[in-house]
Design a protein around this motif. Structure first.
Motif, PDB file in Angstrom:
ATOM      1  N   SER A 263     -15.210 -39.786  11.871  1.00  0.00           N
ATOM      2  CA  SER A 263     -15.506 -38.916  11.430  1.00  0.00           C
ATOM      3  C   SER A 263     -15.038 -38.697   9.930  1.00  0.00           C
ATOM      4  CB  SER A 263     -15.658 -37.923  12.215  1.00  0.00           C
ATOM      5  OG  SER A 263     -16.645 -37.108  11.296  1.00  0.00           O
ATOM      6  N   ILE A 264     -13.449 -38.414  10.677  1.00  0.00           N
ATOM      7  CA  ILE A 264     -11.949 -37.545   9.669  1.00  0.00           C
ATOM      8  C   ILE A 264     -12.765 -38.855   8.292  1.00  0.00           C
ATOM      9  CG2 ILE A 264      -9.754 -38.146   8.570  1.00  0.00           C
ATOM     10  CD1 ILE A 264      -9.155 -37.376  12.181  1.00  0.00           C
ATOM     11  N   PHE A 265     -11.927 -40.662   8.439  1.00  0.00           N
ATOM     12  CA  PHE A 265     -12.259 -41.534   7.538  1.00  0.00           C
ATOM     13  C   PHE A 265     -13.514 -41.283   6.228  1.00  0.00           C
ATOM     14  CE2 PHE A 265      -8.625 -43.017   9.167  1.00  0.00           C
ATOM     15  CZ  PHE A 265      -8.158 -44.235   8.102  1.00  0.00           C
ATOM     16  N   THR A 266     -14.623 -40.852   6.962  1.00  0.00           N
ATOM     17  CA  THR A 266     -16.453 -40.755   6.707  1.00  0.00           C
ATOM     18  C   THR A 266     -16.051 -39.374   4.981  1.00  0.00           C
ATOM     19  OG1 THR A 266     -17.874 -41.697   8.229  1.00  0.00           O
ATOM     20  CG2 THR A 266     -18.599 -40.446   7.072  1.00  0.00           C
ATOM     21  N   LYS A 267     -15.517 -38.332   5.772  1.00  0.00           N
ATOM     22  CA  LYS A 267     -14.821 -37.249   5.321  1.00  0.00           C
ATOM     23  C   LYS A 267     -14.332 -37.202   3.815  1.00  0.00           C
ATOM     24  CE  LYS A 267     -16.514 -34.145   8.928  1.00  0.00           C
ATOM     25  NZ  LYS A 267     -16.554 -33.073  10.386  1.00  0.00           N
ATOM     26  N   LEU A 268     -13.205 -38.265   4.623  1.00  0.00           N
ATOM     27  CA  LEU A 268     -12.370 -38.222   3.096  1.00  0.00           C
ATOM     28  C   LEU A 268     -12.184 -39.227   2.395  1.00  0.00           C
ATOM     29  CD1 LEU A 268      -8.963 -37.800   5.429  1.00  0.00           C
ATOM     30  CD2 LEU A 268     -10.585 -35.562   4.038  1.00  0.00           C
ATOM     31  N   GLY A 269     -13.989 -40.254   3.266  1.00  0.00           N
ATOM     32  CA  GLY A 269     -14.128 -41.111   1.964  1.00  0.00           C
ATOM     33  C   GLY A 269     -12.612 -42.488   1.863  1.00  0.00           C
ATOM     34  N   LEU A 270     -12.102 -42.733   3.197  1.00  0.00           N
ATOM     35  CA  LEU A 270     -11.202 -43.607   2.977  1.00  0.00           C
ATOM     36  C   LEU A 270     -12.052 -44.688   3.927  1.00  0.00           C
ATOM     37  CD1 LEU A 270      -8.511 -41.164   4.278  1.00  0.00           C
ATOM     38  CD2 LEU A 270      -8.944 -42.131   2.107  1.00  0.00           C
ATOM     39  N   PRO A 271     -11.407 -45.970   3.489  1.00  0.00           N
ATOM     40  CA  PRO A 271     -11.529 -47.231   3.906  1.00  0.00           C
ATOM     41  C   PRO A 271     -11.395 -47.191   5.508  1.00  0.00           C
ATOM     42  CG  PRO A 271     -10.146 -47.213   2.294  1.00  0.00           C
ATOM     43  CD  PRO A 271     -10.423 -46.003   2.258  1.00  0.00           C
ATOM     44  N   ALA A 272     -12.554 -47.325   6.323  1.00  0.00           N
ATOM     45  CA  ALA A 272     -12.101 -47.799   7.640  1.00  0.00           C
ATOM     46  C   ALA A 272     -11.348 -48.678   7.698  1.00  0.00           C
ATOM     47  CB  ALA A 272     -13.095 -47.898   8.424  1.00  0.00           C
ATOM     48  N   SER A 273      -9.964 -48.990   8.605  1.00  0.00           N
ATOM     49  CA  SER A 273      -8.576 -50.493   9.331  1.00  0.00           C
ATOM     50  C   SER A 273      -8.366 -49.861  10.339  1.00  0.00           C
ATOM     51  CB  SER A 273      -7.540 -49.997   8.633  1.00  0.00           C
ATOM     52  OG  SER A 273      -7.029 -50.469   7.782  1.00  0.00           O
ATOM     53  N   THR A 274      -8.747 -50.625  11.196  1.00  0.00           N
ATOM     54  CA  THR A 274      -7.932 -50.681  12.634  1.00  0.00           C
ATOM     55  C   THR A 274      -6.010 -50.866  12.354  1.00  0.00           C
ATOM     56  OG1 THR A 274      -8.247 -53.186  12.461  1.00  0.00           O
ATOM     57  CG2 THR A 274     -10.269 -51.674  13.227  1.00  0.00           C
ATOM     58  N   ASP A 275      -5.737 -51.490  11.295  1.00  0.00           N
ATOM     59  CA  ASP A 275      -4.583 -51.116  10.936  1.00  0.00           C
ATOM     60  C   ASP A 275      -4.226 -50.420  10.906  1.00  0.00           C
ATOM     61  OD1 ASP A 275      -1.098 -51.652   9.776  1.00  0.00           O
ATOM     62  OD2 ASP A 275      -2.103 -53.964  10.218  1.00  0.00           O
ATOM     63  N   ASP A 276      -3.066 -50.322  11.818  1.00  0.00           N
ATOM     64  CA  ASP A 276      -2.534 -48.753  12.012  1.00  0.00           C
ATOM     65  C   ASP A 276      -2.004 -48.406  10.946  1.00  0.00           C
ATOM     66  OD1 ASP A 276      -3.029 -48.409  14.225  1.00  0.00           O
ATOM     67  OD2 ASP A 276      -1.689 -48.796  15.808  1.00  0.00           O
ATOM     68  N   HIS A 277      -0.516 -49.490  10.224  1.00  0.00           N
ATOM     69  CA  HIS A 277       0.499 -49.285   8.940  1.00  0.00           C
ATOM     70  C   HIS A 277      -1.114 -48.555   7.367  1.00  0.00           C
ATOM     71  CE1 HIS A 277       3.036 -51.210  11.751  1.00  0.00           C
ATOM     72  NE2 HIS A 277       2.839 -52.200  11.797  1.00  0.00           N
ATOM     73  N   ARG A 278      -1.872 -49.811   7.791  1.00  0.00           N
ATOM     74  CA  ARG A 278      -3.055 -49.575   6.541  1.00  0.00           C
ATOM     75  C   ARG A 278      -3.448 -47.830   6.642  1.00  0.00           C
ATOM     76  NH1 ARG A 278      -3.693 -53.651   3.075  1.00  0.00           N
ATOM     77  NH2 ARG A 278      -3.377 -55.957   3.951  1.00  0.00           N
ATOM     78  N   ARG A 279      -3.783 -47.286   7.934  1.00  0.00           N
ATOM     79  CA  ARG A 279      -4.559 -46.652   7.831  1.00  0.00           C
ATOM     80  C   ARG A 279      -3.528 -45.269   7.730  1.00  0.00           C
ATOM     81  NH1 ARG A 279      -6.314 -44.468  14.287  1.00  0.00           N
ATOM     82  NH2 ARG A 279      -3.847 -44.591  14.388  1.00  0.00           N
ATOM     83  N   VAL A 280      -2.158 -45.499   8.495  1.00  0.00           N
ATOM     84  CA  VAL A 280      -0.642 -44.244   7.594  1.00  0.00           C
ATOM     85  C   VAL A 280      -1.048 -44.384   6.424  1.00  0.00           C
ATOM     86  CG1 VAL A 280       1.135 -43.803   8.038  1.00  0.00           C
ATOM     87  CG2 VAL A 280       0.462 -44.956   9.873  1.00  0.00           C
ATOM     88  N   LEU A 281      -1.081 -45.193   5.740  1.00  0.00           N
ATOM     89  CA  LEU A 281      -0.564 -45.018   4.051  1.00  0.00           C
ATOM     90  C   LEU A 281      -1.951 -44.753   3.161  1.00  0.00           C
ATOM     91  CD1 LEU A 281       0.481 -48.504   3.277  1.00  0.00           C
ATOM     92  CD2 LEU A 281       2.177 -46.416   3.252  1.00  0.00           C
ATOM     93  N   ALA A 282      -2.686 -44.920   3.953  1.00  0.00           N
ATOM     94  CA  ALA A 282      -4.407 -44.710   3.354  1.00  0.00           C
ATOM     95  C   ALA A 282      -4.220 -43.060   3.443  1.00  0.00           C
ATOM     96  CB  ALA A 282      -5.499 -44.979   3.885  1.00  0.00           C
ATOM     97  N   VAL A 283      -3.801 -42.082   4.490  1.00  0.00           N
ATOM     98  CA  VAL A 283      -4.233 -40.911   5.447  1.00  0.00           C
ATOM     99  C   VAL A 283      -2.973 -39.972   4.399  1.00  0.00           C
ATOM    100  CG1 VAL A 283      -3.094 -38.862   6.560  1.00  0.00           C
ATOM    101  CG2 VAL A 283      -4.889 -41.362   7.375  1.00  0.00           C
ATOM    102  N   LEU A 284      -1.419 -40.989   4.439  1.00  0.00           N
ATOM    103  CA  LEU A 284      -0.859 -40.067   3.294  1.00  0.00           C
ATOM    104  C   LEU A 284      -0.527 -40.816   1.961  1.00  0.00           C
ATOM    105  CD1 LEU A 284       2.819 -41.468   4.704  1.00  0.00           C
ATOM    106  CD2 LEU A 284       1.568 -39.551   5.454  1.00  0.00           C
ATOM    107  N   ALA A 285      -1.148 -41.384   1.352  1.00  0.00           N
ATOM    108  CA  ALA A 285      -1.483 -41.554  -0.467  1.00  0.00           C
ATOM    109  C   ALA A 285      -3.027 -40.332  -0.345  1.00  0.00           C
ATOM    110  CB  ALA A 285      -2.484 -42.823  -0.308  1.00  0.00           C
TER     111      ALA A 285
END
Length: 306
Positions: free
Chosen positions: A280-302
Motif C-alpha cells: 500500500s505504501i509503495f502504491t500511494k507513494l508511486g514507488l516501484p515495488a522491490s523485494t530487495d531490501d537495499h533497493r527498497r531502502v534507497l527508494a524510500v530514502l530518495a
C-alpha cells in the motif's frame, strides 16, 4: 510471565540478588501470553508440555541461560524471538572501533564484546582506522563522525574511503547530533553495509548490537530520529499525508533498514500484515515495488529526501 527458582537476598530495599535479577530478565524476555521458565524452574513443572528454547545471554546476567516455554491450551505456541537477549547478536562478527575518546571507545568495545562481537582493533584517528581496516578486514567498522584533527567530517570521509577500497566491510557512523546530511551522503549510492546512529543508541545494547550486526551482514541501519525528521518534512502535495498512521510507522521502519520480518516482530503483527502495508505504501507513494531490501531502502530514502 517468567518463572525462576533461586535464593534471593533480603535487605533494606527488599528482595535483591542475582536470582531476583534472573527472574526479572527471564520475564522481560517473553511476549504477551508467553510463559517462560529458567532451567531450575522447569523440573518443577508437570502435567504440561515444555519446549526447550535453547541458551541465551540476557542483559545484565553473567552466564548463559537455558530457557523453556510452557505450552498450554488456549495460549499461542509460537512467538517472535525472545526480547533482551544478546548472546546471538554478535555471533563473533569482527569489529574495528574508531573514536578519539578513549573512555567512550573502551565503553563501546566492552558492550560489543558482551553482545558477542569480537573487537579486533581500536583507533583514535581516521588514518589509524584505515590502517586497521586494511590489516584486519573486519566485518564492520564503527566510526565516530567527528575525529581529529578538525573534528568535522574525518570519520565520514574515512567511511567513504572504506566503502570504496573495502566494499565487503560495513560502516556504521556514530554521531553526537542529528545530521541527516551526513547520513544521506553515506547512503547516496548504496544502502548495503551502511549505518548511521546517534551515540545515545549505544546505551540500548539490544538495539545497538542489532544495528551493528545488520550492517556487518550487508544491511542498513538509519537512526529513527533522522528518519522521523525526513518523514515529518513538509512537502507540497505530500503523498505521505495519504498514508495511515500504521503505514507511516511501517515506512519509518523501512527507512531504518528493517526487513519485513523485523518490522513484524517490532510491531507484533503477522508478516502478511506488514507485506500488505508495504504494498500500500509503495502504491500511494508511486514507488516501484522491490523485494530487495537495499533497493527498497534507497527508494524510500530518495523519496523522503525529495
Amino acid at each position: 510471565m517468567g518463572l525462576h527458582t533461586g535464593v534471593p537476598q533480603l535487605g533494606e530495599e527488599g528482595y535483591t540478588g542475582l536470582d531476583v535479577i534472573r527472574a526479572s530478565r527471564i520475564a522481560a524476555a517473553g511476549h504477551g501470553g508467553q510463559i517462560l521458565l529458567s532451567s531450575t524452574a522447569a523440573p518443577f513443572i508437570s502435567g504440561v508440555e515444555v519446549r526447550d528454547l535453547g541458551t541465551h545471554r540476557l542483559q545484565g546476567l553473567p552466564d548463559l541461560e537455558r530457557i523453556h516455554q510452557v505450552l498450554v491450551d488456549g495460549l499461542p505456541r509460537d512467538f517472535p524471538p525472545l526480547r533482551g537477549t544478546v548472546s546471538q547478536l554478535g555471533d563473533a562478527r569482527r569489529v574495528v572501533l574508531a573514536d578519539d575518546s578513549v573512555l567512550l571507545r573502551e565503553g563501546v568495545a566492552r558492550l560489543l564484546e558482551e553482545a558477542g562481537f569480537e573487537v579486533v582493533a581500536q583507533s583514535g584517528t581516521a588514518d589509524d582506522l584505515l590502517r586497521h581496516v586494511a590489516m584486519h578486514r573486519p566485518d564492520v567498522a564503527v566510526i565516530d563522525i567527528r575525529m581529529p584533527p578538525t573534528h568535522t567530517d574525518e570519520g565520514l570521509r574515512a567511511a567513504q574511503e572504506i566503502r570504496e577500497k573495502h566494499p565487503s566491510v560495513g560502516v556504521l557512523l556514530l554521531s553526537q547530533y542529528v545530521e541527516p546530511g551526513y547520513a544521506m551522503a553515506l547512503l547516496e549510492t548504496s544502502a548495503e553495509g551502511v549505518g548511521y546512529l546517534l551515540k545515545d543508541r549505544v546505551a540500548d545494547l539490544e538495539q545497538f548490537g542489532t544495528a551493528v550486526r545488520r550492517v556487518a551482514d550487508g544491511g542498513s541501519a538509519l537512526d529513527p530520529t533522522v528518519v522521523s525528521q525526513l518523514v515529518g518534512r513538509k512537502r507540497r502535495d505530500d503523498p505521505v499525508d495519504k498514508l495511515t498512521a500504521r503505514e507511516r510507522e511501517v515506512l519509518e521502519f523501512m527507512a531504518e533498514g528493517r526487513s519485513n520480518q523485523a518490522i513484524a516482530e517490532r510491531m507484533f503483527v503477522t508478516l502478511r500484515a506488514v507485506e500488505k502495508h508495504v504494498t500500500s505504501i509503495f502504491t500511494k507513494l508511486g514507488l516501484p515495488a522491490s523485494t530487495d531490501d537495499h533497493r527498497r531502502v534507497l527508494a524510500v530514502l530518495a523519496f523522503l529526501r525529495a
